[in-house]
Design a protein around this motif. Structure first.
Motif, PDB file in Angstrom:
ATOM      1  N   ALA A  54      32.504  47.223  46.550  1.00  0.00           N
ATOM      2  CA  ALA A  54      31.865  48.459  47.012  1.00  0.00           C
ATOM      3  C   ALA A  54      30.546  48.688  46.285  1.00  0.00           C
ATOM      4  CB  ALA A  54      32.801  49.644  46.783  1.00  0.00           C
ATOM      5  N   ALA A  55      30.538  48.443  44.980  1.00  0.00           N
ATOM      6  CA  ALA A  55      29.323  48.673  44.188  1.00  0.00           C
ATOM      7  C   ALA A  55      28.220  47.690  44.533  1.00  0.00           C
ATOM      8  CB  ALA A  55      29.667  48.576  42.690  1.00  0.00           C
ATOM      9  N   ASP A  56      28.602  46.453  44.844  1.00  0.00           N
ATOM     10  CA  ASP A  56      27.608  45.417  45.118  1.00  0.00           C
ATOM     11  C   ASP A  56      27.300  45.265  46.607  1.00  0.00           C
ATOM     12  OD1 ASP A  56      27.537  44.969  42.468  1.00  0.00           O
ATOM     13  OD2 ASP A  56      28.700  43.120  42.480  1.00  0.00           O
ATOM     14  N   GLY A  57      27.707  46.242  47.384  1.00  0.00           N
ATOM     15  CA  GLY A  57      27.446  46.150  48.817  1.00  0.00           C
ATOM     16  C   GLY A  57      28.260  45.074  49.486  1.00  0.00           C
ATOM     17  N   GLU A  58      29.458  44.816  48.962  1.00  0.00           N
ATOM     18  CA  GLU A  58      30.380  43.836  49.522  1.00  0.00           C
ATOM     19  C   GLU A  58      29.799  42.428  49.518  1.00  0.00           C
ATOM     20  OE1 GLU A  58      32.999  45.202  52.692  1.00  0.00           O
ATOM     21  OE2 GLU A  58      31.746  46.980  52.841  1.00  0.00           O
ATOM     22  N   THR A  59      29.027  42.120  48.477  1.00  0.00           N
ATOM     23  CA  THR A  59      28.446  40.784  48.346  1.00  0.00           C
ATOM     24  C   THR A  59      29.231  39.950  47.340  1.00  0.00           C
ATOM     25  OG1 THR A  59      26.917  41.634  46.666  1.00  0.00           O
ATOM     26  CG2 THR A  59      26.141  41.573  48.949  1.00  0.00           C
ATOM     27  N   THR A  60      30.542  40.215  47.245  1.00  0.00           N
ATOM     28  CA  THR A  60      31.391  39.451  46.341  1.00  0.00           C
ATOM     29  C   THR A  60      31.338  37.969  46.689  1.00  0.00           C
ATOM     30  OG1 THR A  60      32.834  41.383  46.334  1.00  0.00           O
ATOM     31  CG2 THR A  60      33.727  39.367  45.388  1.00  0.00           C
ATOM     32  N   ASN A  61      31.428  37.106  45.650  1.00  0.00           N
ATOM     33  CA  ASN A  61      31.284  35.678  45.911  1.00  0.00           C
ATOM     34  C   ASN A  61      32.425  35.148  46.780  1.00  0.00           C
ATOM     35  OD1 ASN A  61      33.495  34.405  44.267  1.00  0.00           O
ATOM     36  ND2 ASN A  61      32.466  35.535  42.640  1.00  0.00           N
ATOM     37  N   ASP A  62      32.182  33.997  47.413  1.00  0.00           N
ATOM     38  CA  ASP A  62      33.101  33.449  48.405  1.00  0.00           C
ATOM     39  C   ASP A  62      34.452  33.091  47.809  1.00  0.00           C
ATOM     40  OD1 ASP A  62      31.248  33.765  50.366  1.00  0.00           O
ATOM     41  OD2 ASP A  62      30.477  31.702  50.243  1.00  0.00           O
ATOM     42  N   THR A  63      34.466  32.673  46.537  1.00  0.00           N
ATOM     43  CA  THR A  63      35.738  32.299  45.905  1.00  0.00           C
ATOM     44  C   THR A  63      36.664  33.504  45.832  1.00  0.00           C
ATOM     45  OG1 THR A  63      34.558  30.671  44.567  1.00  0.00           O
ATOM     46  CG2 THR A  63      36.786  31.279  43.857  1.00  0.00           C
ATOM     47  N   ARG A 138      43.018  29.730  37.546  1.00  0.00           N
ATOM     48  CA  ARG A 138      42.352  28.437  37.653  1.00  0.00           C
ATOM     49  C   ARG A 138      40.859  28.599  37.923  1.00  0.00           C
ATOM     50  NH1 ARG A 138      44.550  25.983  42.366  1.00  0.00           N
ATOM     51  NH2 ARG A 138      46.521  26.261  41.271  1.00  0.00           N
ATOM     52  N   TYR A 139      40.519  29.561  38.775  1.00  0.00           N
ATOM     53  CA  TYR A 139      39.110  29.761  39.121  1.00  0.00           C
ATOM     54  C   TYR A 139      38.459  30.853  38.290  1.00  0.00           C
ATOM     55  CZ  TYR A 139      40.105  26.820  43.142  1.00  0.00           C
ATOM     56  OH  TYR A 139      40.469  25.767  43.940  1.00  0.00           O
ATOM     57  N   GLU A 140      39.158  31.247  37.209  1.00  0.00           N
ATOM     58  CA  GLU A 140      38.623  32.227  36.262  1.00  0.00           C
ATOM     59  C   GLU A 140      38.188  33.511  36.967  1.00  0.00           C
ATOM     60  OE1 GLU A 140      35.506  30.241  34.165  1.00  0.00           O
ATOM     61  OE2 GLU A 140      36.904  29.132  32.889  1.00  0.00           O
ATOM     62  N   LEU A 141      38.969  33.932  37.957  1.00  0.00           N
ATOM     63  CA  LEU A 141      38.657  35.173  38.659  1.00  0.00           C
ATOM     64  C   LEU A 141      38.964  36.401  37.817  1.00  0.00           C
ATOM     65  CD1 LEU A 141      40.058  34.343  42.213  1.00  0.00           C
ATOM     66  CD2 LEU A 141      37.736  34.054  41.344  1.00  0.00           C
ATOM     67  N   SER A 142      39.698  36.188  36.714  1.00  0.00           N
ATOM     68  CA  SER A 142      40.035  37.330  35.862  1.00  0.00           C
ATOM     69  C   SER A 142      38.801  37.958  35.260  1.00  0.00           C
ATOM     70  CB  SER A 142      40.997  36.892  34.750  1.00  0.00           C
ATOM     71  OG  SER A 142      40.422  35.845  33.996  1.00  0.00           O
ATOM     72  N   SER A 143      37.677  37.232  35.246  1.00  0.00           N
ATOM     73  CA  SER A 143      36.456  37.813  34.690  1.00  0.00           C
ATOM     74  C   SER A 143      36.021  39.038  35.477  1.00  0.00           C
ATOM     75  CB  SER A 143      35.328  36.783  34.694  1.00  0.00           C
ATOM     76  OG  SER A 143      35.048  36.362  36.030  1.00  0.00           O
ATOM     77  N   ILE A 144      36.473  39.135  36.725  1.00  0.00           N
ATOM     78  CA  ILE A 144      36.098  40.306  37.536  1.00  0.00           C
ATOM     79  C   ILE A 144      36.726  41.568  36.979  1.00  0.00           C
ATOM     80  CG2 ILE A 144      36.315  41.342  39.837  1.00  0.00           C
ATOM     81  CD1 ILE A 144      36.007  38.675  41.047  1.00  0.00           C
ATOM     82  N   ASP A 145      37.884  41.422  36.313  1.00  0.00           N
ATOM     83  CA  ASP A 145      38.493  42.598  35.696  1.00  0.00           C
ATOM     84  C   ASP A 145      37.491  43.280  34.781  1.00  0.00           C
ATOM     85  OD1 ASP A 145      40.806  41.994  36.985  1.00  0.00           O
ATOM     86  OD2 ASP A 145      41.742  41.028  35.250  1.00  0.00           O
ATOM     87  N   GLN A 146      36.820  42.463  33.945  1.00  0.00           N
ATOM     88  CA  GLN A 146      35.851  43.031  33.024  1.00  0.00           C
ATOM     89  C   GLN A 146      34.644  43.557  33.769  1.00  0.00           C
ATOM     90  OE1 GLN A 146      36.292  43.522  29.737  1.00  0.00           O
ATOM     91  NE2 GLN A 146      34.404  44.714  29.914  1.00  0.00           N
ATOM     92  N   GLN A 147      34.219  42.805  34.802  1.00  0.00           N
ATOM     93  CA  GLN A 147      33.082  43.273  35.595  1.00  0.00           C
ATOM     94  C   GLN A 147      33.385  44.611  36.229  1.00  0.00           C
ATOM     95  OE1 GLN A 147      32.353  40.138  38.372  1.00  0.00           O
ATOM     96  NE2 GLN A 147      31.821  38.655  36.803  1.00  0.00           N
ATOM     97  N   GLY A 148      34.637  44.748  36.703  1.00  0.00           N
ATOM     98  CA  GLY A 148      35.004  46.014  37.321  1.00  0.00           C
ATOM     99  C   GLY A 148      34.968  47.146  36.329  1.00  0.00           C
ATOM    100  N   ARG A 149      35.435  46.887  35.073  1.00  0.00           N
ATOM    101  CA  ARG A 149      35.400  47.949  34.064  1.00  0.00           C
ATOM    102  C   ARG A 149      33.975  48.282  33.668  1.00  0.00           C
ATOM    103  NH1 ARG A 149      40.213  45.381  32.347  1.00  0.00           N
ATOM    104  NH2 ARG A 149      39.068  43.921  31.040  1.00  0.00           N
ATOM    105  N   ASP A 150      33.148  47.236  33.534  1.00  0.00           N
ATOM    106  CA  ASP A 150      31.750  47.498  33.209  1.00  0.00           C
ATOM    107  C   ASP A 150      31.091  48.337  34.298  1.00  0.00           C
ATOM    108  OD1 ASP A 150      32.057  46.037  30.944  1.00  0.00           O
ATOM    109  OD2 ASP A 150      31.145  44.198  31.733  1.00  0.00           O
ATOM    110  N   ASN A 151      31.444  48.014  35.541  1.00  0.00           N
ATOM    111  CA  ASN A 151      30.836  48.738  36.655  1.00  0.00           C
ATOM    112  C   ASN A 151      31.227  50.207  36.643  1.00  0.00           C
ATOM    113  OD1 ASN A 151      29.352  48.568  39.284  1.00  0.00           O
ATOM    114  ND2 ASN A 151      31.294  49.377  40.019  1.00  0.00           N
TER     115      ASN A 151
END
Length: 937
Positions: A54-63, A138-151
């Motif tokens: 929502a914050a990035d205008g739904e430009t989340t990466n394809d993975t 495996r694809y290190e998607l957990s990093s989004i957790d931190q991105q979400g908190r930062d956001n």
């Protein structure tokens, strides 16, 4: 969207554990709990991923997108396993006694522990969620957790599309003159106290634009010593918000910031702000506020100074009103542009560089269609007009855009800002409301849906969560109210008490919702352009001929089917539904041209909602008794007259709605027909609405059984006899939750005996009595919550007005074909203080009508007639200063002479009643006079 699907499945897993735990082995129960816990973990990640999208205008990466889609599909698979299991359990419950049920259940559980049973399926589900969790790591998607908190700790990114609203040139602004003047006057005038002005409206309506134009005006700037503009948005930290406010106040006076401001905590910043603003007139605008807690965060930083002004723009009514607890608030509901201003704005944008801003004749019709599609939304007009300014000025190009607007909203960069602005409100919703608002994508363009029907559908789908002390219907009404207050849903029609009767969404918001519906497999609209659908789709909205839809329908996991096409309905299509859609929960045939239900509709064991409203269906198959999960059976305006005895098996039934009204008949007792229902319905104790039933079919036995319906909210009975009175009253007294009561005698001369009611249900809001009453039952005058009262065919000895005039909440009073000794109705001073609608119909004996001063002070509509004995205009009618409509129908010739437009009395009435419209009928002729046309001339 994936988050609410996962949440929905988690709820179903919990329900599975509660309701069928005895049928599940220990290992299976543990497996289900494991799946539930893993999904809870996945849900937390999805929530952060949705917030970032929502914050990035739904430009989340394809993975991430791929992984989210896999989660959604896995959740659907788990839901399918649950429902298939419940279907098999339900199937084995049909028509067996307790002992047979016990032994069959044992055999069934053993069978389900086989390779094809629930055990193996739970094991596969466990592997499925394990794979999803491992794939995320495996694809290190957990990093989004931190991105979400930062956001969450900062406002929206710099490319926020709303920034453009701050820099619109004066020449580009259309249709805000009156609103700008009103808001400017509120800022610079009024009492010398702190005041909040809230500007409320849906996204794209121009709240930021108008607030900025008011804020930048010289009138405002000259009036205040310091000022600040802050864009708040969905995410903010209180300390950063307060720090920005203080800095902007200092900056407005070109003063240096206080020392150490960048390290101050919340309390210090509040003190610094209060200290600086003492004895200063200030104005501050908080643009785009989303949270009610916002006011609590900043109110103490803005002292109650002489001339202190705060302006808030928001999409949410609750935010606008929340400030009222501590200061004066004026709420300005920003309206869409009227058609002429919308057209002016469109021409400025579409033809801004050529044709001197004028639309060429050959494009006018197409352009008007496009403007109508925008429904007065300035942002939509500007974006679409701007896009068209780049196109060749030929009809074919513009028609192409109009036809493909849905896909253009999702892909064309000219419309990105519009899509994102409209989507923001959706993203901000809690997950339970996201499914509710997506439901509007099911219905056709411009479709207004009855609010009660919509809430029943939400309940049938499982979207509404039970709250302690409230029915599901009451919780669903709260959901709808919140969507309305969030400016996502528009009210199309209201009841007389102001409650929403029907609602819709803006056409362009619907287009945005439609794309989200398809992307998330929530719903697919079968149309001529798109007649195939994905196997994961949960809901079908059929807008093409059923014959054309047959090819795309195979064995499916569809849960809901809606039909909106009026073409021919082959029997093979109906049989396909009952044969292939075994997990169906909602089947809505409203307005469909069908004449019968498929014989095997009873095989849809999980069905919770069935509507045959306004169809040609005459008979319900006996298999209807198999639908033991059915909660709503809607037969209104169908031809069903006899309800099968097996209806008594539907112990979960909450709403049985059935009557047929012949609109071609003159109003009489036979205008409306109920349904015949067998005795033994007392077991349906979940019933909340039973409307209308012919009481003479089973007589006293049926009426006595009604006393078992302790949850009843709306009851309608027809063909009542005088001898039914005592038992009927006894049953009604037991319905403590009753809100609407509709009673009709078997004939116009049959007495309605209601005197035995001593303690009526206290929450009755609507009361319809059709039959002979010789006196008004005394208990009616004690109904403190009564809003609407209709009485027809009574023969009172005395006028009923004295007994009714002090009802505190009566808004709508209709008396018809009523007679009593005297022939005069006298509305005495002080009575009917809240009445808004008064109808006096077919009052044959009425020869005099007197209205005292001070009676009915807020009456808006007044209908009289036919009244062949009323020869003069009602005395004192000029006291009704708030009247907006006055209708006289079927009056005698003597009355007609008084009402002729050339008669002085006619002009005198018009002069004393502002904005009144007249309509009166003499034989076949019906004349309407408008005050500002023929009347005054």
């Amino acid at each position: 969207m994936a988050e609410q699907i996962v949440c929905f499945v988690i709820d179903k897993l919990i329900q599975l554990l509660i309701t069928t735990e005895a049928n599940l082995s220990r290992d299976t129960r543990e497996g289900v709990r494991f799946i539930r816990d893993e999904l809870e973990s996945i849900r937390s990640f999805l929530k952060d991923a949705d917030a970032k999208a929502a914050a990035d205008g739904e430009t989340t990466n394809d993975t991430v997108k791929t992984w989210v889609n896999q989660v959604r599909d896995a959740a659907f698979s788990i839901e399918d396993v649950i429902d298939e299991y419940l279907l098999r359990i339900t199937l084995h419950h049909q028509d067996i006694g307790f002992i047979r049920f016990f032994h069959k259940t044992i055999r069934l559980v053993k069978k389900m522990r086989s390779q094809d049973g629930i055990v193996s399926k739970v094991d596969r589900m466990k592997e499925l969620v394990r794979d999803i969790q491992e794939r995320r790591k495996r694809y290190e998607l957990s990093s989004i957790d931190q991105q979400g908190r930062d956001n969450a700790e900062k406002t929206l990114p710099w490319h926020d599309p709303r920034v453009a609203s701050l820099f619109i040139e004066e020449a580009e602004v259309v249709g805000i003159e009156s609103a700008r003047k009103e808001l400017t006057d509120l800022l610079v005038g009024g009492a010398p106290r702190r005041k909040v002005i809230s500007v409320v409206g849906m996204g794209g309506l121009g709240k930021t634009t108008i607030a900025r134009k008011v804020y930048d005006s010289l009138t405002v700037m000259d009036h205040f010593k310091c000022y600040a503009w802050i864009t708040v948005s969905q995410s903010y930290r209180v300390e950063d918000l307060l720090r920005t406010v203080v800095k902007l106040f200092y900056n407005s006076r070109k003063e240096n910031f206080p020392e150490g401001i960048d390290t101050m905590d919340e309390e210090s910043l509040i003190r610094k702000s209060r200290e600086y603003l003492q004895q200063k007139r200030y104005v501050v605008v908080f643009d785009d506020v989303w949270r009610v807690e916002f006011w609590e965060a900043i109110e103490h930083a803005l002292p109650d100074n002489e001339g202190g002004r705060i302006m808030i723009t928001t999409r949410i009514q609750e935010v606008a009103h929340f400030c009222k607890k501590s200061c004066f608030v004026h709420v300005h509901h920003l309206q869409p542009l009227p058609p002429n201003k919308a057209w002016e704005l469109f021409c400025r944008k579409a033809f801004q560089f050529e044709l001197e801003g004028n639309c060429p004749p050959e494009l006018k019709d197409m352009s008007l269609d496009i403007v109508r599609k925008c429904e007065g939304l300035p942002l939509a007009i500007v974006c679409i007009g701007g896009l068209l300014s780049t196109k060749v000025k030929v009809v074919s190009e513009w028609q192409k855009l109009y036809n493909s607007l849905s896909s253009e909203l999702g892909s064309n960069p000219h419309l990105t800002i519009l899509t994102r602005i409209l989507s923001l409100s959706y993203h901000h919703l809690p997950y339970c409301l996201k499914s509710c608002v997506l439901y509007f994508g099911i219905f056709p363009e411009d479709y207004s849906i009855n609010c009660v029907r919509l809430i029943r559908l939400w309940i049938a789908e499982g979207f509404v969560k039970l709250k302690k002390g409230k029915t599901l219907e009451e919780v669903g009404e709260e959901y709808l109210t919140e969507l309305i207050h969030r400016s996502l849903v528009q009210v199309s029609k209201v009841y007389i008490d102001g409650k929403a009767q029907s609602c819709r969404v803006h056409d362009l918001l619907r287009e945005v919702l439609l794309k989200r519906c398809v992307d998330s497999s929530f719903c697919h609209v079968l149309s001529e352009d798109d007649s195939t659908f994905k196997p994961t789709i949960r809901r079908l909205s059929i807008d093409i001929s059923p014959s054309d839809a047959l090819g795309g329908i195979t064995q499916s996991h569809i849960r809901s089917v809606f039909t909106f096409n009026q073409g021919e309905w082959p029997e093979s299509f109906l049989n396909t539904l009952s044969g292939n859609f075994k997990l169906l929960k909602v089947l809505d045939f409203t307005d469909a041209p069908i004449k019968q239900l498929p014989k095997y509709v009873g095989d849809l064991y999980l069905l919770t909602y069935l509507s045959l409203r306004n169809t040609k269906v005459e008979l319900l198959p006996d298999s209807i008794g198999n639908l033991q999960n059915l909660e709503t059976l809607d037969l209104k305006q169908s031809l069903v007259y006899e309800i099968p005895a097996k209806i008594n098996k539907l112990v979960k039934l909450r709403h049985l709605l059935a009557y047929y009204r012949d609109y071609n008949m003159e109003f009489c007792m036979n205008t409306e027909r109920g349904v015949r229902i067998h005795e033994g319905i007392g077991c349906l104790q979940a019933l909340q609405k039973l409307y209308q039933v012919e009481a003479n079919h089973r007589g006293i036995k049926l009426i006595k059984e009604l006393g078992k319906f302790r949850q009843m909210r709306k009851l309608g009975l027809k063909n009542l006899k005088s001898k039914d009175g005592r038992d009927l009253c006894a049953s009604i007294e037991k319905m403590n939750h009753l809100e609407s009561l509709d009673l009709s005698a078997i004939s116009e001369d049959e007495v309605l005996d209601l005197e035995s009611i001593s303690t009526p249900p206290e929450f009755i809001r609507s009361l319809y009595l059709r039959g002979r009453l010789e006196q008004l039952p005394s208990w009616i005058s004690n109904l403190q919550h009564l809003v609407k009262l209709v009485i027809f065919w009574s023969r009172f000895r005395d006028s009923p007005l004295k007994a009714l005039q002090n009802l505190p909440n009566l808004l709508d009073l209709r008396l018809g074909q009523m007679g009593y000794d005297g022939g005069q109705l006298h509305f005495e001073e002080g009575g009917f203080q809240k009445l808004r609608y008064l109808g006096l119909r077919d009052m044959e004996g009425l020869n005099s009508l007197i209205i005292d001063k001070g009676v009915m002070p807020v009456l808006q509509e007044f209908h009289i007639g036919p009244s062949p004995q009323l020869k003069e205009v009602p005395s004192g009618i000029h006291h009704l200063q708030n009247l907006r409509y006055l209708g006289f129908y079927g009056m005698p010739k003597e009355f007609a002479r008084h009402m002729h437009p050339n008669n002085g009395l006619h002009y005198w009435i018009v002069k004393h009643i502002q904005d009144v419209r007249f309509g009166y009928k003499f034989g076949p002729r019906y004349d309407v006079y408008e005050r500002h046309s023929q009347c005054e001339s």
